[in-house]
Scaffold this motif. Sequence first.
Motif, PDB file in Angstrom:
ATOM      1  N   LEU A  78       4.078   5.317  -9.573  1.00  0.00           N
ATOM      2  CA  LEU A  78       4.158   5.123  -8.127  1.00  0.00           C
ATOM      3  C   LEU A  78       3.042   4.191  -7.651  1.00  0.00           C
ATOM      4  CD1 LEU A  78       5.340   5.994  -5.316  1.00  0.00           C
ATOM      5  CD2 LEU A  78       3.584   7.791  -5.317  1.00  0.00           C
ATOM      6  N   ALA A  79       1.831   4.436  -8.142  1.00  0.00           N
ATOM      7  CA  ALA A  79       0.692   3.594  -7.756  1.00  0.00           C
ATOM      8  C   ALA A  79       0.859   2.174  -8.273  1.00  0.00           C
ATOM      9  CB  ALA A  79      -0.605   4.202  -8.281  1.00  0.00           C
ATOM     10  N   ARG A  80       1.336   2.036  -9.503  1.00  0.00           N
ATOM     11  CA  ARG A  80       1.495   0.699 -10.080  1.00  0.00           C
ATOM     12  C   ARG A  80       2.463  -0.139  -9.245  1.00  0.00           C
ATOM     13  NH1 ARG A  80       4.817  -2.319 -12.516  1.00  0.00           N
ATOM     14  NH2 ARG A  80       6.435  -0.712 -12.534  1.00  0.00           N
ATOM     15  N   GLN A  81       3.589   0.444  -8.874  1.00  0.00           N
ATOM     16  CA  GLN A  81       4.573  -0.284  -8.078  1.00  0.00           C
ATOM     17  C   GLN A  81       3.998  -0.678  -6.722  1.00  0.00           C
ATOM     18  OE1 GLN A  81       8.149   2.072  -7.836  1.00  0.00           O
ATOM     19  NE2 GLN A  81       8.521   2.015 -10.039  1.00  0.00           N
ATOM     20  N   ASN A  82       3.265   0.258  -6.109  1.00  0.00           N
ATOM     21  CA  ASN A  82       2.686  -0.018  -4.798  1.00  0.00           C
ATOM     22  C   ASN A  82       1.638  -1.129  -4.890  1.00  0.00           C
ATOM     23  OD1 ASN A  82       2.502   0.732  -1.936  1.00  0.00           O
ATOM     24  ND2 ASN A  82       0.451   1.453  -2.446  1.00  0.00           N
ATOM     25  N   CYS A  83       0.785  -1.053  -5.918  1.00  0.00           N
ATOM     26  CA  CYS A  83      -0.261  -2.072  -6.069  1.00  0.00           C
ATOM     27  C   CYS A  83       0.323  -3.430  -6.432  1.00  0.00           C
ATOM     28  CB  CYS A  83      -1.278  -1.622  -7.116  1.00  0.00           C
ATOM     29  SG  CYS A  83      -2.327  -0.248  -6.581  1.00  0.00           S
ATOM     30  N   GLU A 133      -8.990  -1.489  -1.927  1.00  0.00           N
ATOM     31  CA  GLU A 133      -8.533  -2.641  -1.144  1.00  0.00           C
ATOM     32  C   GLU A 133      -7.569  -2.237  -0.036  1.00  0.00           C
ATOM     33  OE1 GLU A 133      -8.283  -5.773  -4.828  1.00  0.00           O
ATOM     34  OE2 GLU A 133      -7.557  -3.718  -4.989  1.00  0.00           O
ATOM     35  N   THR A 134      -6.603  -1.379  -0.345  1.00  0.00           N
ATOM     36  CA  THR A 134      -5.649  -0.957   0.687  1.00  0.00           C
ATOM     37  C   THR A 134      -6.329  -0.115   1.756  1.00  0.00           C
ATOM     38  OG1 THR A 134      -4.989   0.925  -0.711  1.00  0.00           O
ATOM     39  CG2 THR A 134      -3.647  -1.076  -0.838  1.00  0.00           C
ATOM     40  N   THR A 135      -7.318   0.700   1.347  1.00  0.00           N
ATOM     41  CA  THR A 135      -8.054   1.493   2.329  1.00  0.00           C
ATOM     42  C   THR A 135      -8.885   0.597   3.240  1.00  0.00           C
ATOM     43  OG1 THR A 135      -8.162   3.373   0.803  1.00  0.00           O
ATOM     44  CG2 THR A 135      -9.700   3.378   2.634  1.00  0.00           C
ATOM     45  N   TRP A 136      -9.571  -0.383   2.659  1.00  0.00           N
ATOM     46  CA  TRP A 136     -10.364  -1.329   3.446  1.00  0.00           C
ATOM     47  C   TRP A 136      -9.465  -2.079   4.424  1.00  0.00           C
ATOM     48  CZ3 TRP A 136     -11.071  -6.293   4.981  1.00  0.00           C
ATOM     49  CH2 TRP A 136     -12.357  -6.688   5.339  1.00  0.00           C
ATOM     50  N   VAL A 147      -0.300   1.926   2.366  1.00  0.00           N
ATOM     51  CA  VAL A 147      -1.090   3.163   2.365  1.00  0.00           C
ATOM     52  C   VAL A 147      -0.122   4.336   2.275  1.00  0.00           C
ATOM     53  CG1 VAL A 147      -2.727   4.601   3.622  1.00  0.00           C
ATOM     54  CG2 VAL A 147      -2.939   2.108   3.701  1.00  0.00           C
ATOM     55  N   ASP A 148      -0.036   4.934   1.100  1.00  0.00           N
ATOM     56  CA  ASP A 148       0.915   6.022   0.827  1.00  0.00           C
ATOM     57  C   ASP A 148       0.128   7.289   0.513  1.00  0.00           C
ATOM     58  OD1 ASP A 148       2.948   7.682   0.076  1.00  0.00           O
ATOM     59  OD2 ASP A 148       3.845   6.312  -1.383  1.00  0.00           O
ATOM     60  N   LEU A 149       0.101   8.233   1.445  1.00  0.00           N
ATOM     61  CA  LEU A 149      -0.670   9.461   1.243  1.00  0.00           C
ATOM     62  C   LEU A 149      -0.112  10.330   0.127  1.00  0.00           C
ATOM     63  CD1 LEU A 149      -1.654  10.670   4.830  1.00  0.00           C
ATOM     64  CD2 LEU A 149      -2.997   9.361   3.175  1.00  0.00           C
ATOM     65  N   ARG A 150       1.106  10.073  -0.322  1.00  0.00           N
ATOM     66  CA  ARG A 150       1.625  10.852  -1.455  1.00  0.00           C
ATOM     67  C   ARG A 150       0.744  10.672  -2.681  1.00  0.00           C
ATOM     68  NH1 ARG A 150       7.563   8.910  -2.371  1.00  0.00           N
ATOM     69  NH2 ARG A 150       6.468   6.923  -2.145  1.00  0.00           N
ATOM     70  N   GLN A 151       0.244   9.445  -2.872  1.00  0.00           N
ATOM     71  CA  GLN A 151      -0.580   9.179  -4.051  1.00  0.00           C
ATOM     72  C   GLN A 151      -1.815  10.058  -4.057  1.00  0.00           C
ATOM     73  OE1 GLN A 151       0.443   6.621  -6.304  1.00  0.00           O
ATOM     74  NE2 GLN A 151      -0.999   7.672  -7.641  1.00  0.00           N
ATOM     75  N   PRO A 183       4.029  13.324   3.298  1.00  0.00           N
ATOM     76  CA  PRO A 183       4.973  12.252   3.619  1.00  0.00           C
ATOM     77  C   PRO A 183       4.593  10.918   2.990  1.00  0.00           C
ATOM     78  CG  PRO A 183       3.437  12.540   5.427  1.00  0.00           C
ATOM     79  CD  PRO A 183       3.056  13.568   4.383  1.00  0.00           C
ATOM     80  N   ASP A 184       5.584  10.047   2.896  1.00  0.00           N
ATOM     81  CA  ASP A 184       5.346   8.648   2.553  1.00  0.00           C
ATOM     82  C   ASP A 184       4.914   7.961   3.845  1.00  0.00           C
ATOM     83  OD1 ASP A 184       5.420   5.966   1.969  1.00  0.00           O
ATOM     84  OD2 ASP A 184       7.422   5.981   1.071  1.00  0.00           O
ATOM     85  N   THR A 185       3.642   7.554   3.922  1.00  0.00           N
ATOM     86  CA  THR A 185       3.083   7.044   5.173  1.00  0.00           C
ATOM     87  C   THR A 185       3.014   5.529   5.226  1.00  0.00           C
ATOM     88  OG1 THR A 185       0.875   7.349   4.212  1.00  0.00           O
ATOM     89  CG2 THR A 185       1.710   9.112   5.605  1.00  0.00           C
ATOM     90  N   ARG A 186       3.630   4.848   4.300  1.00  0.00           N
ATOM     91  CA  ARG A 186       3.572   3.389   4.307  1.00  0.00           C
ATOM     92  C   ARG A 186       4.192   2.839   5.595  1.00  0.00           C
ATOM     93  NH1 ARG A 186       6.148   2.365  -1.561  1.00  0.00           N
ATOM     94  NH2 ARG A 186       7.388   4.120  -0.778  1.00  0.00           N
ATOM     95  N   GLY A 187       3.394   2.061   6.331  1.00  0.00           N
ATOM     96  CA  GLY A 187       3.874   1.476   7.568  1.00  0.00           C
ATOM     97  C   GLY A 187       3.616   2.314   8.807  1.00  0.00           C
ATOM     98  N   TRP A 188       3.087   3.519   8.644  1.00  0.00           N
ATOM     99  CA  TRP A 188       2.746   4.323   9.817  1.00  0.00           C
ATOM    100  C   TRP A 188       1.609   3.641  10.588  1.00  0.00           C
ATOM    101  CZ3 TRP A 188       2.578  10.350   9.117  1.00  0.00           C
ATOM    102  CH2 TRP A 188       3.810  10.806   8.614  1.00  0.00           C
ATOM    103  N   LEU A 189       1.490   3.976  11.874  1.00  0.00           N
ATOM    104  CA  LEU A 189       0.338   3.526  12.636  1.00  0.00           C
ATOM    105  C   LEU A 189      -0.923   4.174  12.075  1.00  0.00           C
ATOM    106  CD1 LEU A 189       1.722   3.673  16.287  1.00  0.00           C
ATOM    107  CD2 LEU A 189       1.448   1.658  14.836  1.00  0.00           C
ATOM    108  N   ARG A 190      -2.032   3.434  12.138  1.00  0.00           N
ATOM    109  CA  ARG A 190      -3.275   3.919  11.548  1.00  0.00           C
ATOM    110  C   ARG A 190      -3.698   5.300  12.077  1.00  0.00           C
ATOM    111  NH1 ARG A 190      -6.545   4.766   7.450  1.00  0.00           N
ATOM    112  NH2 ARG A 190      -8.415   5.682   8.317  1.00  0.00           N
ATOM    113  N   PRO A 191      -3.643   5.594  13.393  1.00  0.00           N
ATOM    114  CA  PRO A 191      -4.032   6.933  13.857  1.00  0.00           C
ATOM    115  C   PRO A 191      -3.158   8.040  13.268  1.00  0.00           C
ATOM    116  CG  PRO A 191      -4.013   5.405  15.703  1.00  0.00           C
ATOM    117  CD  PRO A 191      -3.401   4.677  14.535  1.00  0.00           C
ATOM    118  N   ALA A 192      -1.875   7.771  13.059  1.00  0.00           N
ATOM    119  CA  ALA A 192      -0.988   8.768  12.476  1.00  0.00           C
ATOM    120  C   ALA A 192      -1.347   9.035  11.019  1.00  0.00           C
ATOM    121  CB  ALA A 192       0.473   8.309  12.588  1.00  0.00           C
TER     122      ALA A 192
END
Length: 332
Positions: A78-83, A133-136, A147-151, A183-192
């Motif tokens: 999952l991480a490899r595909q996302n990165c 990098e994605t966190t920054w 940014v996927d919180l599942r990972q 949840p898969d949070t990719r694309g969510w607003l940053r506050p969410a």
Amino acid sequence: APVAPIVITTTLAPTPAPTRTTAAPSLPAPAPQPPQVLVPEPAPAPVDPRCMFGDKQGQVLEDQVCVTDKFWKDMAELARQNCDSYYKSGRAGWIVPEYVVRDQACLNKVIKEGDIPNYIRLFIGTANPCYLETTWDSLRYGFTRFVDLRQEHIALQLLKDSDPGTRLDLVRKSNTTRRAWVPDTRGWLRPAVAWADFVLYLNVVSELEGSDRVRFVGFMWEHLVNQVVEVVRFGFSGAGSLLRGLAYLNQEEEPFEVMEDYAEGLWECRSGMLFISDQRPEGGAAQRESEEETVRTLKARMPAKEFMQWLMRKQHLQSMAEGLNLRLFTGP
């Protein structure tokens, strides 16, 4: 006069010719079947005793999963595909400065050489090579497409349940009251994303006890509070805060002893990569300031809602410190 006889004549319709019917073709007799042979199911592969963590759930220094486990392989994939998708976007080294990309490599190197439990390696380190990098990118620009919180949080849920038959994974989302929905949070607003992240962390720490709880709160402080300060206020990569947090989860040494080792390892890696130690983007600070000054400057640089979330995390974790000396990062 004589009556003439009445003659009744009937005309009969011609009788139809009998209809010819075609008999249905007969089916061939079924071929004799060979006798059914029941093949016994193969016996389950023996479990490596080192991979049985049922009696170690909630112990933050234990691996909770083996690298040979399908769980590990699925999460790493999952991480490899996302990165891969993130690097193809071209943001690393362009929008995200080169020194953050270099620090990601150094962070991976230090973690690989350290005694960090496996459930942490799944979302910080070589199993998830673009985490820094994605966190920054998310903290500085609100870019959350990768940014996927599942990972992060499916791995952390192993602290609550690491039994292969019942643990949370990418398929088994949430089917008991002891698990959290991740949840898969990719694309969510940053506050969410930030809110879901903190709620999921509280879900884990609420079931930890004693020294495990204290260590995990220390990790949360560096990761959820100081990493934001380091990136948003001071313009650093965030690697320093992450390593200070990981020192609380080191398996062999005490946190304050290993912090120095991690810092030294990060410094040596940076030097080896020709990294300028005090390189910062615009607005970076070069000296320590008071905590009040740091908070005031951070407030000015963050959207109001995100700053209030950060302040809430800071105050909540301070209330959970239980004697732990949680210091706010106020400069190098």
